[in-house]
Design a protein around this motif. Structure first.
Motif, mmCIF file in Angstrom:
data_model
loop_
_atom_site.group_PDB
_atom_site.id
_atom_site.type_symbol
_atom_site.label_atom_id
_atom_site.label_comp_id
_atom_site.label_asym_id
_atom_site.label_seq_id
_atom_site.Cartn_x
_atom_site.Cartn_y
_atom_site.Cartn_z
ATOM 1 N N ALA A 134 0.741 -1.139 -0.008
ATOM 2 C CA ALA A 134 0.031 -0.011 0.048
ATOM 3 C C ALA A 134 0.991 1.297 -0.011
ATOM 4 N N ARG A 135 2.105 1.116 0.792
ATOM 5 C CA ARG A 135 2.703 2.503 0.815
ATOM 6 C C ARG A 135 4.039 2.314 1.320
ATOM 7 N N ALA A 136 5.153 3.091 1.125
ATOM 8 C CA ALA A 136 6.564 3.461 1.444
ATOM 9 C C ALA A 136 6.512 4.687 1.747
ATOM 10 N N ASP A 137 7.280 5.042 3.319
ATOM 11 C CA ASP A 137 7.599 6.165 3.620
ATOM 12 C C ASP A 137 9.360 6.288 3.673
ATOM 13 N N VAL A 138 9.948 6.886 2.736
ATOM 14 C CA VAL A 138 11.116 6.990 2.413
ATOM 15 C C VAL A 138 11.962 8.170 3.183
ATOM 16 N N VAL A 139 13.187 8.140 3.890
ATOM 17 C CA VAL A 139 13.620 9.188 4.519
ATOM 18 C C VAL A 139 15.021 9.302 3.704
ATOM 19 N N PHE A 140 15.265 10.349 3.252
ATOM 20 C CA PHE A 140 16.750 10.387 2.296
ATOM 21 C C PHE A 140 17.408 11.336 3.144
ATOM 22 N N VAL A 141 18.845 10.984 3.376
ATOM 23 C CA VAL A 141 19.389 12.065 3.979
ATOM 24 C C VAL A 141 20.786 12.266 3.346
ATOM 25 N N ARG A 142 21.209 13.778 3.402
ATOM 26 C CA ARG A 142 22.218 14.022 2.495
ATOM 27 C C ARG A 142 23.107 15.050 3.433
ATOM 28 N N GLY A 143 24.384 15.173 3.308
ATOM 29 C CA GLY A 143 25.179 15.969 3.911
ATOM 30 C C GLY A 143 24.994 17.585 3.640
ATOM 31 N N GLN A 144 24.568 17.833 2.270
ATOM 32 C CA GLN A 144 24.531 19.125 2.040
ATOM 33 C C GLN A 144 23.176 19.342 1.217
ATOM 34 N N TYR A 145 22.842 20.509 0.603
ATOM 35 C CA TYR A 145 21.618 21.151 0.224
ATOM 36 C C TYR A 145 21.807 20.675 -1.579
ATOM 37 N N TRP A 159 25.747 17.813 7.533
ATOM 38 C CA TRP A 159 27.290 18.093 7.526
ATOM 39 C C TRP A 159 27.410 19.655 8.197
ATOM 40 N N ASP A 160 26.234 20.516 7.941
ATOM 41 C CA ASP A 160 26.578 21.916 8.386
ATOM 42 C C ASP A 160 26.719 22.025 9.772
ATOM 43 N N PRO A 161 27.002 23.083 10.622
ATOM 44 C CA PRO A 161 27.055 23.359 11.900
ATOM 45 C C PRO A 161 25.771 23.378 12.462
ATOM 46 N N ALA A 162 24.680 23.521 11.782
ATOM 47 C CA ALA A 162 23.449 23.200 12.243
ATOM 48 C C ALA A 162 22.906 22.120 12.198
ATOM 49 N N ALA A 163 23.474 21.041 11.992
ATOM 50 C CA ALA A 163 23.195 19.612 11.553
ATOM 51 C C ALA A 163 22.058 19.121 12.609
ATOM 52 N N ALA A 164 22.356 19.485 13.892
ATOM 53 C CA ALA A 164 21.496 18.827 14.988
ATOM 54 C C ALA A 164 20.057 19.342 14.889
ATOM 55 N N GLU A 165 19.909 20.546 14.499
ATOM 56 C CA GLU A 165 18.516 21.344 14.204
ATOM 57 C C GLU A 165 17.996 20.626 13.134
ATOM 58 N N ALA A 166 18.689 20.443 11.927
ATOM 59 C CA ALA A 166 18.071 19.607 10.887
ATOM 60 C C ALA A 166 17.750 18.397 11.018
ATOM 61 N N ILE A 167 18.241 17.613 11.766
ATOM 62 C CA ILE A 167 18.109 16.123 11.995
ATOM 63 C C ILE A 167 16.807 15.984 12.974
ATOM 64 N N ALA A 168 16.704 17.109 13.845
ATOM 65 C CA ALA A 168 15.436 17.015 14.887
ATOM 66 C C ALA A 168 14.531 17.489 14.051
ATOM 67 N N ASP A 169 14.446 18.626 13.047
ATOM 68 C CA ASP A 169 13.469 19.154 12.344
ATOM 69 C C ASP A 169 12.895 17.490 11.379
ATOM 70 N N GLY A 170 13.886 16.812 10.863
ATOM 71 C CA GLY A 170 13.715 15.472 10.046
ATOM 72 C C GLY A 170 12.770 14.543 10.829
ATOM 73 N N VAL A 171 13.258 14.315 11.951
ATOM 74 C CA VAL A 171 12.620 13.351 13.142
ATOM 75 C C VAL A 171 11.352 13.839 13.215
ATOM 76 N N ALA A 172 10.920 15.024 13.440
ATOM 77 C CA ALA A 172 9.693 15.530 13.607
ATOM 78 C C ALA A 172 8.859 15.170 12.292
ATOM 79 N N ARG A 173 9.458 15.720 11.353
ATOM 80 C CA ARG A 173 8.745 15.607 9.971
ATOM 81 C C ARG A 173 8.414 13.896 9.627
ATOM 82 N N ALA A 174 9.322 13.084 10.101
ATOM 83 C CA ALA A 174 9.016 11.691 10.066
ATOM 84 C C ALA A 174 7.810 11.393 10.891
ATOM 85 N N ARG A 175 7.696 11.706 12.095
ATOM 86 C CA ARG A 175 6.453 11.310 13.124
ATOM 87 C C ARG A 175 5.355 11.693 12.423
#
Length: 206
Positions: free
Chosen positions: A133-144, A184-200
């Protein structure tokens, strides 16, 4: 609901595993009876796609008898494909490696994506052999990789299109993708936290 959770990063504290694990947790909150089949490509016994496996493949397609070594290899391939077919939903985390996907994930796809196991082919047209029925895919990249940046996705991104194409081709009816950039950015922790929230949030969407 049965979920196939595919882990393709060797770093279990990395962004892709963190985000997909959070997505699974959110799904479990909605479906307490959730059945999760975790397929970690780094710990799964994936056979080499060598001459033995190629011989087994063509013998199987032609209906010929397989010898013992070929039969063992092909049985493993059938079991990998079965895990896709038995899933109601696929959750997949994909870090970008050299503008594409980790080689172990490609190995899984090359093994499991066989004619009449994950797709069909009548000599002219390809078709699906699974009904997921469905796939949820999380793609992670070091830069933009936006088109407005120095590394536009139309040139550098060979990650997203391939994975989405594979999933749709084998028979996933709804593929939803989430991209976490700039890990890979200095603000990586914020980017990942935002990604986790969007994953939920993705887990909660129908």
């Amino acid at each position: 609901m049965r979920v196939l959770h595919i882990i393709s990063s060797p770093r279990h504290d990395g962004a892709s595993v963190t985000a997909t694990s959070s997505l699974i947790d959110a799904l479990r909150e909605r479906h307490p009876d959730l059945d999760v089949d975790t397929l970690d490509v780094w710990h799964e016994d994936l056979p080499e796609f060598d001459e033995r496996v190629i011989r087994a493949k063509y013998k199987w397609v032609d209906g010929d008898d397989l010898d013992d070594a070929e039969s063992r290899a092909w049985t493993k391939i059938e079991s990998l494909a079965r895990r896709f077919r038995e899933a109601d939903r696929i959750v997949l985390g994909v870090p970008m490696w050299n503008w594409s996907i980790p080689y172990k994930l490609k190995q899984l796809i090359d093994l499991a994506a066989q004619r009449n196991l994950l797709f069909t082919y009548d000599g002219v047209h390809f078709g699906p052999a699974v009904d997921v029925a469905r796939a949820d895919v999380v793609f992670v990249r070091g830069q933009y990789y936006g088109e407005d940046g120095p590394t536009p996705g139309s040139i550098f991104d060979h990650q997203v299109a391939f994975v989405e194409f594979f999933l749709r081709t084998i028979g996933v009816r709804d593929v939803r993708s989430l991209i976490i950039d700039r890990t890979w950015d200095p603000a990586a922790a914020e980017a990942i936290a935002d990604g986790v929230a969007r994953a939920r949030e993705l887990a909660a969407s129908d």
